[in-house]
Design an enzyme around this catalytic site. Structure first.
Site, PDB file in Angstrom:
ATOM      1  N   ASP A   1       0.648  -1.506  -0.071  1.00 42.62           N
ATOM      2  CA  ASP A   1       0.301  -0.393   0.309  1.00 42.62           C
ATOM      3  C   ASP A   1       0.592   1.253  -0.056  1.00 42.62           C
ATOM      4  OD1 ASP A   1      -2.215  -1.946  -0.084  1.00 42.62           O
ATOM      5  OD2 ASP A   1      -3.621  -1.044   1.995  1.00 42.62           O
TER       6      ASP A   1
ATOM      7  N   MET B   1      -5.599  -2.457  -3.972  1.00 43.80           N
ATOM      8  CA  MET B   1      -5.992  -2.516  -2.500  1.00 43.80           C
ATOM      9  C   MET B   1      -5.371  -1.108  -2.719  1.00 43.80           C
ATOM     10  SD  MET B   1      -3.862  -6.368  -1.765  1.00 43.80           S
ATOM     11  CE  MET B   1      -5.251  -7.809  -1.086  1.00 43.80           C
TER      12      MET B   1
HETATM   13  O1  F6P Z   1      -2.261  -4.608   4.459  1.00 47.54           O
HETATM   14  C1  F6P Z   1      -2.249  -4.306   2.906  1.00 47.54           C
HETATM   15  C2  F6P Z   1      -3.410  -4.607   2.311  1.00 47.54           C
HETATM   16  O2  F6P Z   1      -3.053  -5.149   1.169  1.00 47.54           O
HETATM   17  C3  F6P Z   1      -4.841  -3.658   2.023  1.00 47.54           C
HETATM   18  O3  F6P Z   1      -4.938  -2.591   1.035  1.00 47.54           O
HETATM   19  C4  F6P Z   1      -5.858  -5.129   2.391  1.00 47.54           C
HETATM   20  O4  F6P Z   1      -7.182  -4.060   3.228  1.00 47.54           O
HETATM   21  C5  F6P Z   1      -5.190  -5.776   3.025  1.00 47.54           C
HETATM   22  O5  F6P Z   1      -3.917  -5.880   2.310  1.00 47.54           O
HETATM   23  C6  F6P Z   1      -6.367  -7.376   2.550  1.00 47.54           C
HETATM   24  O6  F6P Z   1      -5.169  -8.697   3.602  1.00 47.54           O
HETATM   25  P1  F6P Z   1      -5.652  -9.628   3.348  1.00 47.54           P
HETATM   26  O7  F6P Z   1      -6.141 -10.479   3.013  1.00 47.54           O
HETATM   27  O8  F6P Z   1      -5.187 -10.402   3.652  1.00 47.54           O
HETATM   28  O9  F6P Z   1      -6.481  -9.345   4.984  1.00 47.54           O
END
Ligand code: F6P
Length: 343
Positions: A128, A170
């Site tokens: 991010d 994301m």
């Molecule tokens: O923190 C990074 C990130 O890629 C965010 O953009 C996203 O909301 C999150 O991870 C999703 O992560 P997971 O699917 O592992 O919960």
């Protein structure tokens, strides 16, 4: 020294490159031994470790993911969590801990250092790119490249069918991936968490664009983007131990609104974890390697509570506290640059 290493939070390409660099320099130059904690802070709380040495790191430089595993466990939300961490470190004779993570993982590192005197050094990671103090985090470049490739592909099929294609990327609190991939891929609209979505304006721009002829429009939306109050609603999801709602799904809502308001055929592609998996770009491998080398040097300087960071091309050390104090959101100038290409 016996140096503990952990990777926490969402994984990202380049984590293995950091681990490899820490271990290679640690073993070769400083004569260190390593304790690999499995699944982030969870492994420290539960005392779960794995062998970590130069031999174990062979071949991992180009591999995505993390050989250590990761989790979103927050020891401060686990009964007796911080004390269990301290017990583990003492029992295993761990002298210092290299924590590789984003705001949540490093937030825990900062508290364990400040409140319990744990010898920690932080390495910033997140696709991010929303961590303060460093100009960029590794993983971001790879995610942007994946998103840009996807947008290029969406363009050709959107042209064939005169469609609006929404691409959900994301970006929980910050729209760096959306903005940078949007510029690189020539997006017709970029929707980010930093600005509430004005769906009327989005649709007006798309109509104006399509009036000029047969146009393919790619709308890039970051998963954390929010609608202007009263315009349309989003479903809310489960919450993790750091209080983050599980995101995903805004792309479909946006596509539906565009269909209803413009009559255009609008479809959605959710890139999701494809952005986080796979091999890191050369840029991310190099940045991750440099971070790892500087991190193990920081350990041997006993400069605790610090995080390595990229500033003006150099790797510097800053207090972890500074990095986790506030998120780094997208520069308004970059968003203004995106807007030049709307309509
Ligand atoms: O923190 C990074 C990130 O890629 C965010 O953009 C996203 O909301 C999150 O991870 C999703 O992560 P997971 O699917 O592992 O919960």
């Amino acid at each position: 020294m016996n140096v503990g290493v952990l990777t926490g939070g969402g994984d990202c390409p380049g984590l293995n490159a950091v681990i490899r660099a820490v271990v290679r320099k640690g073993e070769k130059i400083f004569g260190d031994t390593f304790t690999g904690f499995q699944d982030g802070w969870k492994g420290v709380v539960e005392g779960r470790t794995m062998t970590l040495n130069v031999e174990r790191c062979r071949g991992i430089l180009p591999r995505g993911g993390t050989i250590l595993g990761s989790s979103r466990t927050n020891p401060f939300k686990v009964d007796g969590g911080p004390e269990r961490c301290l017990d583990t470190l003492k029992r295993l004779g761990v002298d210092a801990l290299v924590a590789i993570g984003g705001e949540d993982t490093l937030g825990v590192a900062n508290r364990l250092h400040g409140e319990h005197g744990v010898n920690v050094v932080g390495v910033p990671k997140t696709i991010d790119n929303d961590l303060s103090g460093t100009e960029v985090t590794f993983g971001f470049d790879t995610a942007v490249q994946v998103a840009c490739d996807a947008i290029d592909r969406l363009h050709t099929t959107a042209e064939s069918h005169d469609r609006v294609l929404v691409c959900e990327v994301m970006g929980r609190h910050a729209g760096w991936i959306a903005a940078v991939a949007g510029i690189a891929g020539g997006a017709a609209e970029v929707l980010v968490p930093e600005r509430e979505i004005d769906i009327d304006a989005v649709c007006e721009n798309l109509i104006a664009r399509h009036k000029k002829g047969r146009y393919a429009s790619i709308v890039v939306v970051a998963e954390g983007a929010q609608p202007k109050e009263g315009s349309f609603a989003l479903a809310s999801g489960e919450v993790d131990e750091f209080g983050h709602v599980r995101l995903g799904g805004i792309g479909e809502v946006i596509a539906k609104e565009i269909r209803q308001r413009t009559g255009f055929d609008a479809r959605v592609t959710v890139l999701g974890h494809i952005q986080r998996g796979g091999t890191p770009t050369a840029f991310d491998r190099v940045l991750a390697t440099r971070f790892g080398l500087r991190a193990i040097e920081t350990v041997h300087d006993q400069d605790w509570g610090k995080m390595v960071a990229l500033r003006a091309g150099k790797i510097v050390r800053i207090p972890i506290a500074e990095a986790v104090a506030q998120l780094k959101t997208v520069d308004p100038e970059l968003l203004a640059d995106c807007e030049v290409f709307y309509g």
